[in-house]
Design a protein around this motif. Structure first.
Motif, PDB file in Angstrom:
ATOM      1  N   ASP A 116       0.263  18.276  11.199  1.00 20.84           N
ATOM      2  CA  ASP A 116      -0.797  17.732  12.054  1.00 20.84           C
ATOM      3  C   ASP A 116      -1.338  16.394  11.560  1.00 20.84           C
ATOM      4  O   ASP A 116      -1.984  15.669  12.311  1.00 20.84           O
ATOM      5  N   LYS A 117      -1.067  16.025  10.312  1.00 19.18           N
ATOM      6  CA  LYS A 117      -1.577  14.771   9.754  1.00 19.18           C
ATOM      7  C   LYS A 117      -0.552  13.636   9.794  1.00 19.18           C
ATOM      8  O   LYS A 117      -0.806  12.545   9.305  1.00 19.18           O
ATOM      9  N   VAL A 118       0.631  13.887  10.370  1.00 17.31           N
ATOM     10  CA  VAL A 118       1.695  12.868  10.401  1.00 17.31           C
ATOM     11  C   VAL A 118       1.291  11.708  11.311  1.00 17.31           C
ATOM     12  O   VAL A 118       0.891  11.905  12.456  1.00 17.31           O
ATOM     13  N   ASP A 119       1.363  10.493  10.778  1.00 17.23           N
ATOM     14  CA  ASP A 119       1.143   9.277  11.563  1.00 17.23           C
ATOM     15  C   ASP A 119       2.515   8.623  11.728  1.00 17.23           C
ATOM     16  O   ASP A 119       3.119   8.176  10.747  1.00 17.23           O
ATOM     17  N   MET A 120       3.017   8.595  12.948  1.00 21.45           N
ATOM     18  CA  MET A 120       4.365   8.070  13.189  1.00 21.45           C
ATOM     19  C   MET A 120       4.508   6.613  12.735  1.00 21.45           C
ATOM     20  O   MET A 120       5.552   6.226  12.225  1.00 21.45           O
ATOM     21  N   HIS A 121       3.447   5.822  12.900  1.00 22.00           N
ATOM     22  CA  HIS A 121       3.512   4.402  12.527  1.00 22.00           C
ATOM     23  C   HIS A 121       3.493   4.198  11.014  1.00 22.00           C
ATOM     24  O   HIS A 121       3.827   3.115  10.538  1.00 22.00           O
ATOM     25  N   GLN A 122       3.101   5.229  10.263  1.00 21.54           N
ATOM     26  CA  GLN A 122       3.154   5.144   8.800  1.00 21.54           C
ATOM     27  C   GLN A 122       4.390   5.849   8.251  1.00 21.54           C
ATOM     28  O   GLN A 122       4.595   5.899   7.043  1.00 21.54           O
ATOM     29  N   SER A 123       5.216   6.390   9.139  1.00 19.68           N
ATOM     30  CA  SER A 123       6.439   7.068   8.723  1.00 19.68           C
ATOM     31  C   SER A 123       7.676   6.225   8.989  1.00 19.68           C
ATOM     32  O   SER A 123       8.615   6.227   8.195  1.00 19.68           O
ATOM     33  N   PHE A 124       7.678   5.511  10.130  1.00 19.04           N
ATOM     34  CA  PHE A 124       8.838   4.728  10.536  1.00 19.04           C
ATOM     35  C   PHE A 124       8.408   3.417  11.172  1.00 19.04           C
ATOM     36  O   PHE A 124       7.335   3.344  11.764  1.00 19.04           O
ATOM     37  N   HIS A 125       9.275   2.403  11.080  1.00 21.34           N
ATOM     38  CA  HIS A 125       9.101   1.136  11.782  1.00 21.34           C
ATOM     39  C   HIS A 125      10.410   0.830  12.497  1.00 21.34           C
ATOM     40  O   HIS A 125      11.484   1.228  12.029  1.00 21.34           O
ATOM     41  N   ALA A 126      10.336   0.092  13.588  1.00 18.53           N
ATOM     42  CA  ALA A 126      11.546  -0.308  14.312  1.00 18.53           C
ATOM     43  C   ALA A 126      12.472  -1.068  13.361  1.00 18.53           C
ATOM     44  O   ALA A 126      12.014  -1.913  12.589  1.00 18.53           O
ATOM     45  N   GLY A 127      13.747  -0.742  13.380  1.00 19.64           N
ATOM     46  CA  GLY A 127      14.728  -1.382  12.506  1.00 19.64           C
ATOM     47  C   GLY A 127      15.054  -0.572  11.261  1.00 19.64           C
ATOM     48  O   GLY A 127      16.068  -0.826  10.603  1.00 19.64           O
ATOM     49  N   ASP A 128      14.224   0.409  10.914  1.00 18.04           N
ATOM     50  CA  ASP A 128      14.496   1.250   9.745  1.00 18.04           C
ATOM     51  C   ASP A 128      15.786   2.033   9.948  1.00 18.04           C
ATOM     52  O   ASP A 128      16.107   2.443  11.065  1.00 18.04           O
TER      53      ASP A 128
END
Length: 191
Positions: A116-128
């Protein structure tokens, strides 16, 4: 070796004389083609217990690897949204795909704990570039992928300076040029 063009359902041999190989199946004692392609007879291996020749059908378009549930894939992140990241699958195992396969990493599939605490923008960025496991075929548009294991996650990322970043923890990568750190769901790379 004789070759002939066959289509699915064509009789290509008798099971009493031949074994069914790739692109073929047995029904009763008859061997049928299961795809369109070229029929060919292959000699059995000398150490094989069954010394019948093998009849197989080689398709017109040799298909590359296809993602299946449980397989590990390498993918490029194309878009990050609040609840999921869209990816293009590049490799299945160690083999490059020949077709385009889309994938989705949903928020609940990023890590195994504190979902529930996962922030998608702090997990992945475009191009990774990420290593992920195929969970299921998903919907008609994309495979569902997971990075919820230590060895799964971002394996390569580029910093704003254009340098390949170095992992410094499970959740951070650092640019070797500027020293700037960025949040990621980092994959543990084995030795």
């Amino acid at each position: 070796m004789t070759t002939e063009l066959v289509t699915p359902g064509d009789v290509i041999g008798k099971a009493t004389e031949l074994r069914a190989g790739k692109g073929a199946y047995v029904n009763d004692t008859t061997i049928y083609a299961s795809l369109t392609g070229t029929r060919r007879i292959v000699s059995p291996l000398p150490e094989s217990l069954d010394q019948r020749a093998i009849v197989e059908v080689t398709g017109h378009k040799a298909h590359g690897p296809i993602p299946e549930p449980g397989s590990v894939v390498i993918a490029r992140v194309t878009k990050v949204m609040a609840r999921m990241a869209a990816v293009d699958i590049l490799c299945v195992g160690s083999k490059a795909v020949r077709e385009n396969f889309a994938g989705v990493i949903r928020q609940q599939d990023v890590r195994a704990t504190e979902i529930d605490k996962v922030d998608m923008h702090q997990s992945f960025h475009a191009g990774d570039i990420v290593r992920a496991m195929v969970l299921s075929l998903g919907d008609a548009r994309a495979y569902y992928l997971s990075t919820a294991k230590n060895e799964l996650g971002v394996v390569s990322a580029e910093s704003a300076a254009g340098e390949t970043m170095v992992p410094i923890s499970w959740t951070e990568m650092q640019c070797p040029l500027s020293g700037q750190t960025e949040q990621r769901k980092v994959a543990k790379v084995g030795n």
